[in-house]
Design a protein around this motif. Structure first.
Motif, short mmCIF file in Angstrom:
data_model
loop_
_atom_site.label_atom_id
_atom_site.label_comp_id
_atom_site.label_asym_id
_atom_site.label_seq_id
_atom_site.Cartn_x
_atom_site.Cartn_y
_atom_site.Cartn_z
N ILE A 166 -8.23 -3.71 0.16
CA ILE A 166 -9.21 -4.17 1.15
C ILE A 166 -8.92 -5.62 1.52
N LYS A 167 -8.66 -6.43 0.52
CA LYS A 167 -8.35 -7.85 0.78
C LYS A 167 -7.04 -8.01 1.54
N ALA A 168 -6.08 -7.13 1.27
CA ALA A 168 -4.75 -7.24 1.90
C ALA A 168 -4.69 -6.62 3.29
N ALA A 169 -5.65 -5.77 3.62
CA ALA A 169 -5.62 -5.06 4.91
C ALA A 169 -5.67 -6.04 6.08
N THR A 180 3.73 -5.82 -1.49
CA THR A 180 3.27 -5.83 -0.09
C THR A 180 2.14 -4.83 0.10
N TYR A 181 1.42 -5.02 1.18
CA TYR A 181 0.35 -4.09 1.57
C TYR A 181 0.93 -2.69 1.78
N GLU A 231 1.56 3.07 0.02
CA GLU A 231 2.38 4.16 -0.50
C GLU A 231 1.93 4.58 -1.90
N LYS A 232 1.68 3.59 -2.74
CA LYS A 232 1.20 3.87 -4.10
C LYS A 232 -0.14 4.61 -4.05
#
Length: 141
Positions: free
Chosen positions: A34-37, A85-86, A91-92
């Motif tokens: 959420i923070k990285a989006a 990375t985001y 993918e994870k």
């Protein structure tokens, strides 16, 4: 009350215990995503997925308590390394949702019918999440 013969009740209980921890780990990981989006739309999609994971955890805890007569003991798992990375995180998350679906399908096939609707709801949420993460991954690729 209807009693059902479990193929392996201890195995089901163990998988539910693992699922409680897995849903908690997913919830924490999705807080990172959420923070990285990059957009508010993406944050909101991941927020809804994270909230579903919280719901799943509560459902699994209830099932565990009903099957064992005890509250589950939740161990604090060490935090997994965050992706670089985001996109790697998406993918994870996608692969994790698909693995969870497979584990929950195993539970579904072995648990008594009185819990199958709950497990079915969790399974269909996981497939929905995989679709969303696939969309997010494709959008950011």
């Amino acid at each position: 009350m209807y009693y059902y013969y479990y193929r392996n009740k201890e195995a089901v209980i163990g998988m539910i215990r693992e699922s409680i921890a897995g849903e908690r780990n997913d919830e924490l990981f999705y807080d990172y995503l959420i923070k990285a989006a990059p957009t508010e739309q993406e944050k909101e999609v991941i927020r809804r997925i994270r909230d579903d994971e919280r719901k799943h955890r509560r459902m699994f805890k209830t099932i565990y308590t009903q099957l064992t007569g005890q509250l589950p003991v939740e161990k604090q798992e060490p935090a997994e390394a965050l992706p670089a990375t985001y996109l790697e995180g998406l993918e994870k998350a996608l692969l994790g949702e698909l693995r969870a679906f497979e584990r929950y399908r195993t539970i579904y096939l072995q648990i008594g019918p009185e819990y199958r609707d709950w497990i079915f709801e969790i399974m269909t949420d996981e497939i929905k999440h995989a679709g969303y993460f696939n969309w997010l991954y494709t959008k950011n690729k």
